[in-house]
Every structure is written in structure tokens, then in C-alpha cells.
Design a protein around this motif. Sequence first.
Motif, PDB file in Angstrom:
ATOM      1  N   GLY A 179      30.962  41.194  30.280  1.00  0.00           N
ATOM      2  CA  GLY A 179      29.889  41.918  29.625  1.00  0.00           C
ATOM      3  C   GLY A 179      30.257  43.330  29.217  1.00  0.00           C
ATOM      4  N   GLU A 180      31.530  43.640  29.184  1.00  0.00           N
ATOM      5  CA  GLU A 180      32.007  44.964  28.792  1.00  0.00           C
ATOM      6  C   GLU A 180      33.191  44.824  27.847  1.00  0.00           C
ATOM      7  OE1 GLU A 180      32.861  47.509  32.045  1.00  0.00           O
ATOM      8  OE2 GLU A 180      30.915  47.240  33.007  1.00  0.00           O
ATOM      9  N   PRO A 181      33.484  45.851  27.046  1.00  0.00           N
ATOM     10  CA  PRO A 181      34.664  45.791  26.175  1.00  0.00           C
ATOM     11  C   PRO A 181      35.944  45.594  26.983  1.00  0.00           C
ATOM     12  CG  PRO A 181      33.238  47.625  25.565  1.00  0.00           C
ATOM     13  CD  PRO A 181      32.708  47.088  26.850  1.00  0.00           C
ATOM     14  N   PHE A 182      36.901  44.925  26.375  1.00  0.00           N
ATOM     15  CA  PHE A 182      38.159  44.643  27.069  1.00  0.00           C
ATOM     16  C   PHE A 182      38.894  45.941  27.412  1.00  0.00           C
ATOM     17  CE2 PHE A 182      42.736  44.076  27.090  1.00  0.00           C
ATOM     18  CZ  PHE A 182      42.890  43.021  27.975  1.00  0.00           C
ATOM     19  N   SER A 183      39.460  45.973  28.613  1.00  0.00           N
ATOM     20  CA  SER A 183      40.326  47.066  29.041  1.00  0.00           C
ATOM     21  C   SER A 183      41.311  46.503  30.048  1.00  0.00           C
ATOM     22  CB  SER A 183      39.528  48.210  29.679  1.00  0.00           C
ATOM     23  OG  SER A 183      38.930  47.806  30.892  1.00  0.00           O
ATOM     24  N   LEU A 184      42.462  47.143  30.173  1.00  0.00           N
ATOM     25  CA  LEU A 184      43.468  46.666  31.121  1.00  0.00           C
ATOM     26  C   LEU A 184      42.948  46.750  32.543  1.00  0.00           C
ATOM     27  CD1 LEU A 184      46.306  45.656  31.733  1.00  0.00           C
ATOM     28  CD2 LEU A 184      47.086  48.057  31.735  1.00  0.00           C
ATOM     29  N   SER A 185      42.274  47.842  32.884  1.00  0.00           N
ATOM     30  CA  SER A 185      41.752  47.981  34.247  1.00  0.00           C
ATOM     31  C   SER A 185      40.686  46.926  34.530  1.00  0.00           C
ATOM     32  CB  SER A 185      41.178  49.385  34.452  1.00  0.00           C
ATOM     33  OG  SER A 185      40.079  49.620  33.592  1.00  0.00           O
ATOM     34  N   GLY A 186      39.830  46.648  33.535  1.00  0.00           N
ATOM     35  CA  GLY A 186      38.826  45.608  33.709  1.00  0.00           C
ATOM     36  C   GLY A 186      39.464  44.237  33.861  1.00  0.00           C
ATOM     37  N   PHE A 187      40.536  43.987  33.084  1.00  0.00           N
ATOM     38  CA  PHE A 187      41.245  42.709  33.174  1.00  0.00           C
ATOM     39  C   PHE A 187      41.799  42.520  34.584  1.00  0.00           C
ATOM     40  CE2 PHE A 187      44.773  39.813  32.823  1.00  0.00           C
ATOM     41  CZ  PHE A 187      44.389  38.894  31.857  1.00  0.00           C
ATOM     42  N   ILE A 188      42.418  43.562  35.140  1.00  0.00           N
ATOM     43  CA  ILE A 188      43.001  43.475  36.481  1.00  0.00           C
ATOM     44  C   ILE A 188      41.913  43.213  37.522  1.00  0.00           C
ATOM     45  CG2 ILE A 188      44.211  44.779  38.281  1.00  0.00           C
ATOM     46  CD1 ILE A 188      45.709  46.224  36.024  1.00  0.00           C
ATOM     47  N   GLU A 189      40.792  43.923  37.386  1.00  0.00           N
ATOM     48  CA  GLU A 189      39.714  43.764  38.356  1.00  0.00           C
ATOM     49  C   GLU A 189      39.148  42.353  38.332  1.00  0.00           C
ATOM     50  OE1 GLU A 189      35.351  45.744  39.436  1.00  0.00           O
ATOM     51  OE2 GLU A 189      36.761  46.826  38.134  1.00  0.00           O
ATOM     52  N   TYR A 190      38.891  41.815  37.153  1.00  0.00           N
ATOM     53  CA  TYR A 190      38.361  40.458  37.042  1.00  0.00           C
ATOM     54  C   TYR A 190      39.399  39.437  37.514  1.00  0.00           C
ATOM     55  CZ  TYR A 190      35.851  36.472  35.045  1.00  0.00           C
ATOM     56  OH  TYR A 190      35.185  35.276  34.877  1.00  0.00           O
ATOM     57  N   PHE A 191      40.647  39.630  37.129  1.00  0.00           N
ATOM     58  CA  PHE A 191      41.738  38.743  37.529  1.00  0.00           C
ATOM     59  C   PHE A 191      41.807  38.603  39.045  1.00  0.00           C
ATOM     60  CE2 PHE A 191      46.278  38.533  38.819  1.00  0.00           C
ATOM     61  CZ  PHE A 191      46.611  37.287  38.306  1.00  0.00           C
ATOM     62  N   LEU A 192      41.598  39.703  39.749  1.00  0.00           N
ATOM     63  CA  LEU A 192      41.641  39.669  41.209  1.00  0.00           C
ATOM     64  C   LEU A 192      40.329  39.141  41.799  1.00  0.00           C
ATOM     65  CD1 LEU A 192      43.394  43.103  41.909  1.00  0.00           C
ATOM     66  CD2 LEU A 192      44.432  40.827  42.042  1.00  0.00           C
ATOM     67  N   ALA A 193      39.209  39.743  41.409  1.00  0.00           N
ATOM     68  CA  ALA A 193      37.931  39.450  42.059  1.00  0.00           C
ATOM     69  C   ALA A 193      37.408  38.056  41.739  1.00  0.00           C
ATOM     70  CB  ALA A 193      36.889  40.497  41.663  1.00  0.00           C
ATOM     71  N   ASN A 194      37.591  37.594  40.507  1.00  0.00           N
ATOM     72  CA  ASN A 194      37.076  36.271  40.141  1.00  0.00           C
ATOM     73  C   ASN A 194      38.195  35.282  39.840  1.00  0.00           C
ATOM     74  OD1 ASN A 194      34.734  34.771  40.000  1.00  0.00           O
ATOM     75  ND2 ASN A 194      34.494  35.013  37.799  1.00  0.00           N
ATOM     76  N   GLY A 195      39.370  35.581  40.396  1.00  0.00           N
ATOM     77  CA  GLY A 195      40.515  34.693  40.230  1.00  0.00           C
ATOM     78  C   GLY A 195      41.314  34.602  41.521  1.00  0.00           C
ATOM     79  N   ILE A 196      42.239  35.504  41.710  1.00  0.00           N
ATOM     80  CA  ILE A 196      43.192  35.432  42.812  1.00  0.00           C
ATOM     81  C   ILE A 196      42.520  35.427  44.186  1.00  0.00           C
ATOM     82  CG2 ILE A 196      45.090  36.671  43.941  1.00  0.00           C
ATOM     83  CD1 ILE A 196      45.897  35.233  41.383  1.00  0.00           C
ATOM     84  N   PHE A 197      41.433  36.167  44.348  1.00  0.00           N
ATOM     85  CA  PHE A 197      40.802  36.291  45.666  1.00  0.00           C
ATOM     86  C   PHE A 197      39.823  35.172  45.990  1.00  0.00           C
ATOM     87  CE2 PHE A 197      41.176  41.247  45.542  1.00  0.00           C
ATOM     88  CZ  PHE A 197      42.546  41.133  45.670  1.00  0.00           C
ATOM     89  N   ARG A 198      39.630  34.225  45.089  1.00  0.00           N
ATOM     90  CA  ARG A 198      38.500  33.301  45.261  1.00  0.00           C
ATOM     91  C   ARG A 198      38.794  32.078  46.138  1.00  0.00           C
ATOM     92  NH1 ARG A 198      33.420  34.880  43.914  1.00  0.00           N
ATOM     93  NH2 ARG A 198      32.874  33.130  42.597  1.00  0.00           N
ATOM     94  N   PHE A 199      39.997  31.955  46.634  1.00  0.00           N
ATOM     95  CA  PHE A 199      40.315  30.826  47.514  1.00  0.00           C
ATOM     96  C   PHE A 199      39.819  31.052  48.935  1.00  0.00           C
ATOM     97  CE2 PHE A 199      43.697  33.813  48.306  1.00  0.00           C
ATOM     98  CZ  PHE A 199      43.936  33.695  49.668  1.00  0.00           C
ATOM     99  N   ARG A 200      39.353  32.250  49.252  1.00  0.00           N
ATOM    100  CA  ARG A 200      39.150  32.655  50.642  1.00  0.00           C
ATOM    101  C   ARG A 200      38.049  31.860  51.346  1.00  0.00           C
ATOM    102  NH1 ARG A 200      36.038  34.855  47.410  1.00  0.00           N
ATOM    103  NH2 ARG A 200      33.999  35.692  48.034  1.00  0.00           N
ATOM    104  N   ILE A 201      36.901  31.610  50.685  1.00  0.00           N
ATOM    105  CA  ILE A 201      35.801  30.898  51.344  1.00  0.00           C
ATOM    106  C   ILE A 201      36.165  29.435  51.612  1.00  0.00           C
ATOM    107  CG2 ILE A 201      33.434  30.101  51.085  1.00  0.00           C
ATOM    108  CD1 ILE A 201      33.689  33.032  51.889  1.00  0.00           C
ATOM    109  N   PRO A 202      36.733  28.698  50.642  1.00  0.00           N
ATOM    110  CA  PRO A 202      37.216  27.350  50.978  1.00  0.00           C
ATOM    111  C   PRO A 202      38.232  27.357  52.118  1.00  0.00           C
ATOM    112  CG  PRO A 202      37.098  27.604  48.611  1.00  0.00           C
ATOM    113  CD  PRO A 202      36.823  28.959  49.180  1.00  0.00           C
ATOM    114  N   MET A 203      39.109  28.358  52.171  1.00  0.00           N
ATOM    115  CA  MET A 203      40.063  28.469  53.276  1.00  0.00           C
ATOM    116  C   MET A 203      39.333  28.568  54.610  1.00  0.00           C
ATOM    117  SD  MET A 203      43.415  29.024  54.181  1.00  0.00           S
ATOM    118  CE  MET A 203      44.364  29.953  52.962  1.00  0.00           C
ATOM    119  N   LEU A 204      38.290  29.383  54.671  1.00  0.00           N
ATOM    120  CA  LEU A 204      37.544  29.561  55.914  1.00  0.00           C
ATOM    121  C   LEU A 204      36.807  28.290  56.319  1.00  0.00           C
ATOM    122  CD1 LEU A 204      36.074  33.136  55.343  1.00  0.00           C
ATOM    123  CD2 LEU A 204      37.980  32.496  56.813  1.00  0.00           C
ATOM    124  N   PHE A 205      36.265  27.568  55.348  1.00  0.00           N
ATOM    125  CA  PHE A 205      35.575  26.320  55.675  1.00  0.00           C
ATOM    126  C   PHE A 205      36.560  25.271  56.198  1.00  0.00           C
ATOM    127  CE2 PHE A 205      31.767  27.580  53.101  1.00  0.00           C
ATOM    128  CZ  PHE A 205      30.817  27.311  54.075  1.00  0.00           C
TER     129      PHE A 205
END
Length: 401
Positions: free
Chosen positions: A69-95
Amino acid sequence: MNKISNSPGAVQINSDEDQAAPANTDTLSLPSFISSKFRFWSFISMVLLVFVHGYNMQERFLQPWTIPGEPFSLSGFIEYFLANGIFRFRIPMLFIISGFLFAMHDDRPYKSRAWKRFRTLFLPYLIWSALGLAFTYGLELFPWSRAMVSLSHVVQIDNTRMLLHDYKWYELLVRWILLPVPYQLWFIRVLFIYNLAYPGIRWCVMNRTGRWILFSFAALLWLATINVGLVEGEGLLFFSLGIWMQKNGFNIESPSYILKPFLWGMIFVSFAFIKTFLAWKGQLLLGGAVFPILTLMHKVVVLSGLIACWYGLDPMVKWFMKRPLFTWLSAFAFIIYAMHTPLVAYAITPFLSFLEPMPAFHLAAFILLPLLVIGFCIITGFLLRLIAPKIYSTLTGARGM
């Protein structure tokens, strides 16, 4: 396959508690490195959870199909890449870890296990939910902090009621029991329900027909990202998978040929990258079709991340688990989990305003705010455990003592 056994190289860990929140007094022998991996990934999952909840783009409630919902930026890309990508395996791991470990105590009476889970899961759930309500209600008494609550939308109930002071009494009751202000507590609620339903889930896992029905139903819920009543799709699939792995002696120490971590790691990173790109450019390229594509790619990222991280990062696990400071910090996994929201959610907007003169201030806030909140949670937990150990034990279900 390598099965868990009482081998000479085993160490004692608490296996009757979900490793999202170690540790308790009940122990069962596990190979030492496996126990270290359970403890490591439980703690790391809690830390990553704070960062995901510290996501600060315009649309802050993340779903697999979320658009920034915001204009593209490198910092925004990194944040989304981590928060809604790389970090998202954690809850299935815990289950998976929770299901695996709970299945190791079938020698114990069901009633005693259910009562223990009430004391170590549901009672802390109710207490932390009440604390979240009281904390938020207190913030609403002052104009400057009332604005923090309102801007976070954490307790918004409709387009006009943004504060707990606007609630009716029965809406407060629903908030306390079913929809906690510390919204991460859904994991404990769901896990408690699955623990109560464990005999039925175990029967399905051990029965050929039941297994096909259970996993087909759970996989459908997970792929569709939907819940049926109190049955949460992601949790049911991976909790059941953990039980199946324990009951079938699944090799969790070394990967089979099809689970080699290098290939899965490449899939993990590349799909997270492409998904992030499509989150910004997908609507322009694909129109409305981008949303199911993002969802499907999200599921691939989660599965590949589980495999790649569990089997492929053993050197990192060994290095950290040999550090006394890290093992000491890992004892505070539950207090980080239970305490970090709504703190981080309320602080996002004022923290962004404070850092706004900086370049890439969104990314800076995404990194710094979770670190500050984690540090605050650890210090608070340490002091509480030191000064009032009985209260700390009640709040954590005797974890980290």
C-alpha cells in the motif's frame, strides 16, 4: 530412521510443554543436539515474531496476500521480504515442535495432562489477556497515550469505536476470553484446544483412513488460509504433522534425499523474493489474480523455510547454543512472546515519527523497535523472576525458571 531414544548422549529437556515457551519441570530424554535445536528454534521463533509484529508499512496486519500500500522503495522491499516472507515459517515450526513433544508423553493419564495444560497454557493465557486489557485501558486515560491506542487500531471494533472505553461489558468479555489485546495469544488458545483434542488427533494420525481425512482437511484449511470455528488451519496441519513425525520415528536429525536443505533453501529465498516483488508490482502485471498467486507462493515459502532452516542451519545452532549468554537469554522466550504486544503495536507510530528525519526510517524502525521491546521484555522478566519468582512462574506456566 533415527528414532528418539534414551541414549547415553541424551540430555533432559521439558518435553511436555510446547517449545514456543520452554521450560518446565517434566523431562524426557532426547539426543542432546535435538534438544538444543528445539530450544534454539523456539527462542528464535519468538524473536522473529516480535519483528513480524513490528512491521510498519501502511497495511500492518499481514496476511499471505497483503499488499504494502505504499510506493516501492528498497527499504520497504527488505522489510516486506523479511516480515511477510523469510520470517513466516516460525509459527508452523512451533506447532510441529509442540505436537512432536506432546506425543512423547502418551504414557501419562490424559486427565492429568489436560489439567496441567490448563495450568501452564490456558491460565497464563487468561492472565496475559487481562493484563493487556488493563494496560490498554490505562493508556486510554491520558490524551497522548490514548492517541497511540487509537492509531494502532488494535482494539478497534468498528468504524466509530477505536478504544476499549467504547466497549460494552460483554464485548470486553469476548476480548478477554477469545480475542485478546495481546493478539499473539491466539497461538496458546489454539494449542490448548489441540492438546485437549489430542486423543482424537492421535487416533486419526495412527489410523490409515483417519490420517487421510485429517491431513486432507487440515491441508485444505491451510492452503485456503481459513478457520472453522476454533479450529485454526495452519495450527491443525502442523501440530498433527508433529504427532505423525514422533509416532513414526521420522528422521529429524538428518534429511532424506528429497529434503536436502540446499535446494529447499534456494526455493525459500527465491520464492520470498518473487513474492515480495509481486506484492508491489503484481496488481499492475496480473490484476486480481495476484492475490491467490501471493497466497500460494506464501505457502511454498513457509514449507521450504521449515525444511531449509531445520536441516540446513545446524552449524549456526551449534555455535549459538555453545554461548552461555544465548542459552541464558533463551529462557525468556515465553516472557518475550507474552509481553511484546500490544507494546510494539502501540509504539510503531510514535517511533516512526521520531525516526522520520532519518533515511530509510521505516526499515530503521523495523529493526530498532523490536530490539528495544525484546530487551525491555528480557529485563522485566529477569527482574520479576528475581524479585517475585512465584508470580513469574504463574505468568509463564513455570517456564524459564
